[in-house]
Write an enzyme that holds these catalytic residues in place. Structure first.
Site, PDB file in Angstrom:
ATOM      1  N   GLU A 182       4.261  -1.897  -4.898  1.00 52.02           N
ATOM      2  CA  GLU A 182       4.983  -0.749  -4.879  1.00 52.02           C
ATOM      3  C   GLU A 182       6.484  -0.886  -5.223  1.00 52.02           C
ATOM      4  OE1 GLU A 182       3.347   1.495  -0.938  1.00 52.02           O
ATOM      5  OE2 GLU A 182       3.751  -0.583  -0.492  1.00 52.02           O
ATOM      6  N   HIS A 209       0.826   6.966   0.033  1.00 51.80           N
ATOM      7  CA  HIS A 209       0.623   5.658  -0.746  1.00 51.80           C
ATOM      8  C   HIS A 209       0.592   5.719  -2.284  1.00 51.80           C
ATOM      9  CE1 HIS A 209      -1.155   4.589   3.572  1.00 51.80           C
ATOM     10  NE2 HIS A 209       0.019   3.943   3.478  1.00 51.80           N
ATOM     11  N   ARG A 214      -1.035   4.989  14.277  1.00 48.48           N
ATOM     12  CA  ARG A 214      -1.452   6.421  14.120  1.00 48.48           C
ATOM     13  C   ARG A 214      -2.697   6.795  14.207  1.00 48.48           C
ATOM     14  NH1 ARG A 214       1.569   6.945   8.415  1.00 48.48           N
ATOM     15  NH2 ARG A 214       2.077   4.779   8.862  1.00 48.48           N
ATOM     16  N   ASN A 251      13.496   0.280   0.406  1.00 48.21           N
ATOM     17  CA  ASN A 251      12.343   0.860   1.487  1.00 48.21           C
ATOM     18  C   ASN A 251      12.562   0.993   2.596  1.00 48.21           C
ATOM     19  OD1 ASN A 251       9.995   1.646   2.579  1.00 48.21           O
ATOM     20  ND2 ASN A 251       8.555   0.147   1.544  1.00 48.21           N
ATOM     21  N   ARG A 295      12.037   4.447  -2.231  1.00 50.62           N
ATOM     22  CA  ARG A 295      10.692   4.989  -1.878  1.00 50.62           C
ATOM     23  C   ARG A 295      10.925   6.204  -0.951  1.00 50.62           C
ATOM     24  NH1 ARG A 295       6.620   2.741   2.723  1.00 50.62           N
ATOM     25  NH2 ARG A 295       4.830   4.162   2.018  1.00 50.62           N
TER      26      ARG A 295
END
Length: 382
Positions: free
Chosen positions: A360, A160, A220, A9, A72
């Protein structure tokens, strides 16, 4: 370890990695080994960081190289809605998505290109955060812009997805049919979004065309009146690069507080710092507003599940969010919430509230196993 699979990742300043043994079936949920290389772009160059990871992996496996490397990749664009074996053509496709996810996309692709050059025979698999949302109905994919732009890929994608795919598995295992109705999952980390599920499939989500949309995040902005952007361009004379930096790196909790992108740090400071408290108030308000909107889309709410760093570990913010959702019939069990229990709602609550750690990396490794198995059987993978 018979078939080590390495999951990467890659971000702008770190590489997180996890090692799974694909020779064990079913694939164990817990990684055999995981870690990270930090400080990329400062003390370390990206190429050197990847070499560091590879050396650690070989040492961990007793000299055995990985059977495959899994990445990912945040954005799959229009062409990639399932995991795919990566080659130069795939990389070229994915580069067109860099403007839509500049905090993540370029670094995953940089790692892939380095490894393609140095290990050309090594299978590399890309798994996409956008893929879980391929079940979104067309009305959720559309943007209110000229149709010609939609035909060129300007539409809502959702993100996500690896986290939400794991939640669909884990919630079904733990809660059975209680998770298969009208469920909203709140992935609250440095990036944040909500996903409305019916039958544990994505039917609506807060992130859209880019990873800027929806909830307020660490750095963000989330959803923003587009007139603000016109104002910043026309009156403040900001160019595209300045806007990108402002919206992705200087807004959210960091921008409003002027202190930190970390919800934990702001909770510690809010008693003496009004801007820290204001940032957290806005953060919670935006989450509550979007949960209300998604509940309307679902026609009600049966389960609310929290995951990711803030969602899994901040009892205070979970309590503030749930306190504002009492009109849904949601009743929190304070003791269970403080203990980060799997179920934190009271027995009589009309809405079940869950806390479930995400995974994940395991989803990415599982997807890679399916791709490689399908290749060996010479049949298309689902």
């Amino acid at each position: 370890m018979s078939e080590p699979i390495l999951v990467l990742n890659c971000g702008s300043s770190s590489i997180k990695f996890a090692l799974f043994d694909a020779g064990v079936r079913p694939l164990p949920r817990k990684a055999l080994w995981s870690g990270s290389v930090d400080g990329i772009g400062r003390e370390k160059l990206y190429h050197g960081a990847l070499q560091d990871v590879r050396e650690r992996v070989v040492k961990q496996t007793g000299g055995e190289p990985p059977a495959a490397i899994v990445h990912r990749v945040v954005h799959g664009g229009d062409k990639h809605s399932v995991p795919v074996r990566v080659d130069a053509a795939v990389v070229a496709d994915l580069k067109t998505c860099i403007p839509l996810a500049p905090l993540h996309q370029p670094f995953a692709l940089q790692a892939i290109e380095i490894l393609l050059a140095e290990l050309p025979q090594m299978p590399q698999i890309a798994c996409f955060d956008t893929a879980f949302h391929r079940t979104l109905p067309e009305v959720e994919r559309m943007l209110p812009l000229p149709h010609a732009l939609c035909e060129r890929g300007v539409r809502r994608y959702g993100f996500h997805g690896l986290s939400y795919e794991y939640m669909a598995v884990a919630l079904a295992e733990r809660h059975g049919d209680g998770a298969r109705g009208r469920t909203i999952v709140a992935h609250l980390g440095s990036g944040a979004s909500l996903c409305a599920m019916r039958g544990l499939r994505s039917v609506a989500t807060t992130m859209g065309f880019s990873a800027l949309d929806g909830l307020m995040m660490g750095t963000r902005c989330g959803s923003l009146d587009p007139g603000v952007l016109l104002y910043l361009m026309q009156t403040e004379k900001l160019g595209a690069a300045e806007l990108e930096r402002l919206l992705y790196r200087e807004s959210g909790l960091l921008g409003v507080s002027g202190l930190s992108p970390s919800a934990k740090a702001l909770l510690e400071a809010e008693g003496s710092n009004p801007r820290a408290r204001a940032a957290l108030d806005l953060y919670v308000r935006r989450i509550v507003r979007e949960i209300g909107a998604l509940s309307a889309v679902l026609g009600g709410l049966d389960m609310l599940a929290f995951t990711a760093g803030v969602g899994e570990r901040s009892a205070v913010l979970r309590e503030r969010i749930c306190a504002a959702l009492g009109w849904l019939g949601l009743e929190l069990d304070d003791a269970a919430n403080r203990a980060d229990a799997p179920t934190i709602s009271r027995a009589g609550s009309r809405v079940r509230v869950a806390v479930e750690p995400t995974n994940e990396e395991w989803i990415a490794a599982s997807q890679a196993v399916r791709v490689l198995s399908a290749e060996m059987a010479d049949v298309p993978h689902p």
